[in-house]
Design a protein around this motif. Sequence first.
Motif, PDB file in Angstrom:
ATOM      1  N   PRO A  13       0.830  -1.207   0.000  1.00 32.14           N
ATOM      2  CA  PRO A  13       0.000   0.000   0.000  1.00 32.14           C
ATOM      3  C   PRO A  13       0.863   1.255   0.000  1.00 32.14           C
ATOM      4  N   VAL A  14       0.333   2.328  -0.558  1.00 29.56           N
ATOM      5  CA  VAL A  14       1.076   3.581  -0.665  1.00 29.56           C
ATOM      6  C   VAL A  14       1.451   4.104   0.727  1.00 29.56           C
ATOM      7  N   LEU A  15       2.681   4.573   0.845  1.00 29.26           N
ATOM      8  CA  LEU A  15       3.151   5.198   2.083  1.00 29.26           C
ATOM      9  C   LEU A  15       3.206   6.704   1.829  1.00 29.26           C
ATOM     10  N   VAL A  20       0.018   9.305   6.950  1.00 28.11           N
ATOM     11  CA  VAL A  20       0.548   8.335   7.916  1.00 28.11           C
ATOM     12  C   VAL A  20       0.206   8.749   9.342  1.00 28.11           C
ATOM     13  N   GLU A  21       0.347   7.820  10.257  1.00 26.03           N
ATOM     14  CA  GLU A  21       0.108   8.095  11.661  1.00 26.03           C
ATOM     15  C   GLU A  21       1.020   9.222  12.143  1.00 26.03           C
ATOM     16  N   SER A  22       0.520  10.059  13.024  1.00 27.51           N
ATOM     17  CA  SER A  22       1.321  11.165  13.555  1.00 27.51           C
ATOM     18  C   SER A  22       2.406  10.670  14.508  1.00 27.51           C
ATOM     19  N   ASP A  23       2.201   9.489  15.085  1.00 19.74           N
ATOM     20  CA  ASP A  23       3.154   8.899  16.020  1.00 19.74           C
ATOM     21  C   ASP A  23       3.836   7.713  15.345  1.00 19.74           C
ATOM     22  N   ALA A 187       8.368   0.842  -4.197  1.00 18.90           N
ATOM     23  CA  ALA A 187       7.291   1.486  -4.947  1.00 18.90           C
ATOM     24  C   ALA A 187       7.605   1.371  -6.437  1.00 18.90           C
ATOM     25  N   PRO A 188       6.602   1.538  -7.303  1.00 15.68           N
ATOM     26  CA  PRO A 188       6.842   1.417  -8.751  1.00 15.68           C
ATOM     27  C   PRO A 188       7.885   2.407  -9.254  1.00 15.68           C
ATOM     28  N   LYS A 189       8.515   2.057 -10.357  1.00 18.63           N
ATOM     29  CA  LYS A 189       9.491   2.891 -11.071  1.00 18.63           C
ATOM     30  C   LYS A 189      10.727   3.207 -10.222  1.00 18.63           C
ATOM     31  N   ARG A 190      10.973   2.393  -9.211  1.00 16.55           N
ATOM     32  CA  ARG A 190      12.114   2.602  -8.302  1.00 16.55           C
ATOM     33  C   ARG A 190      11.996   3.911  -7.530  1.00 16.55           C
ATOM     34  N   LEU A 191      10.829   4.531  -7.535  1.00 11.09           N
ATOM     35  CA  LEU A 191      10.602   5.729  -6.731  1.00 11.09           C
ATOM     36  C   LEU A 191      10.109   5.287  -5.352  1.00 11.09           C
ATOM     37  N   ASN A 192      10.995   4.626  -4.621  1.00  7.45           N
ATOM     38  CA  ASN A 192      10.609   4.020  -3.355  1.00  7.45           C
ATOM     39  C   ASN A 192      10.208   5.071  -2.326  1.00  7.45           C
ATOM     40  N   ASP A 193       9.274   4.695  -1.459  1.00 11.03           N
ATOM     41  CA  ASP A 193       8.756   5.608  -0.447  1.00 11.03           C
ATOM     42  C   ASP A 193       9.677   5.645   0.762  1.00 11.03           C
ATOM     43  N   TRP A 204       6.907  14.958  17.050  1.00 17.98           N
ATOM     44  CA  TRP A 204       7.428  14.310  15.856  1.00 17.98           C
ATOM     45  C   TRP A 204       7.110  15.127  14.614  1.00 17.98           C
ATOM     46  N   LYS A 205       8.154  15.444  13.850  1.00 15.12           N
ATOM     47  CA  LYS A 205       7.982  16.103  12.564  1.00 15.12           C
ATOM     48  C   LYS A 205       8.112  15.054  11.470  1.00 15.12           C
ATOM     49  N   ILE A 206       7.257  15.130  10.458  1.00 13.97           N
ATOM     50  CA  ILE A 206       7.242  14.128   9.389  1.00 13.97           C
ATOM     51  C   ILE A 206       7.771  14.746   8.092  1.00 13.97           C
ATOM     52  N   ILE A 207       8.731  14.078   7.468  1.00 17.79           N
ATOM     53  CA  ILE A 207       9.365  14.554   6.249  1.00 17.79           C
ATOM     54  C   ILE A 207       9.402  13.427   5.230  1.00 17.79           C
ATOM     55  N   ARG A 208       9.195  13.771   3.979  1.00 19.59           N
ATOM     56  CA  ARG A 208       9.370  12.772   2.904  1.00 19.59           C
ATOM     57  C   ARG A 208      10.762  12.940   2.327  1.00 19.59           C
ATOM     58  N   LEU A 209      11.475  11.821   2.136  1.00 17.44           N
ATOM     59  CA  LEU A 209      12.806  11.837   1.561  1.00 17.44           C
ATOM     60  C   LEU A 209      12.785  11.284   0.140  1.00 17.44           C
ATOM     61  N   ALA A 210      13.679  11.783  -0.681  1.00 17.83           N
ATOM     62  CA  ALA A 210      13.812  11.233  -2.030  1.00 17.83           C
ATOM     63  C   ALA A 210      14.399   9.828  -1.954  1.00 17.83           C
ATOM     64  N   PRO A 211      14.006   8.937  -2.874  1.00 19.67           N
ATOM     65  CA  PRO A 211      14.525   7.567  -2.845  1.00 19.67           C
ATOM     66  C   PRO A 211      16.007   7.513  -3.218  1.00 19.67           C
TER      67      PRO A 211
END
Length: 211
Positions: A13-15, A20-23, A187-193, A204-211
């Motif tokens: 499932p998509v991440l 996502v959960e705050s904790d 994740a598809p196309k090697r664009l991993n989550d 807690w601060k939430i950040i998305r990182l590049a694969p």
Amino acid sequence: MKLLHFHKKFHPPVLDEKTVESDPIELFKKWFREATEARVNKPEAMALATAGKDGKPSLRIVLLKTFSEEGFRFFTNYDSRKGKEIEENQNVSLLFHWPELEREIRIEGYALKTTEKVSDEYFNSRPVDSRISAIISPQSQPVPGRDYLDNLWNEKQNELKGKDIPRPAYWGGYNVIPEKIEFWQTAPKRLNDRVLYIKKDNLWKIIRLAP
């Protein structure tokens, strides 16, 4: 051997960092449950990285025993290499790798010894054979051979037969207090989550990182 041929297509499932959960402990609980339900081989196995004063890292697998807001708990010999390095440098890192689900969790934080009560309770819950092994093993130290360890074990077993087996002072638990937790999945196309939680001012601060 072309190792690239071993890569398989698997789409969990998509991440999404927005939903996502705050904790992160709650998300870890969810992922750990899914790993258990998927019959991942030893989902509790985690790589523990430590480094002493010299800054040289060392790595080994230990077993997660409990986790909560208090941290991720494991038990070991305090006189082992990892115990001595933690004594010198409390900063550690953990890695869970669940290839069946194509997921990883990376944890950075610091290790603190559990209370003696916690260590006693867990030690007393272990099988007798394991308790004797914990007592006689000079963990991480050179020994003459396997026979040496077997003889020590047999002598201690005879000595303790029919007696209580107290926890030695050099054996006990650690809680790894997380400061960063990263959840990774394919994740598809090697664009991993990659979703990173960073703790600051007890939030807690939430950040998305590049694969």
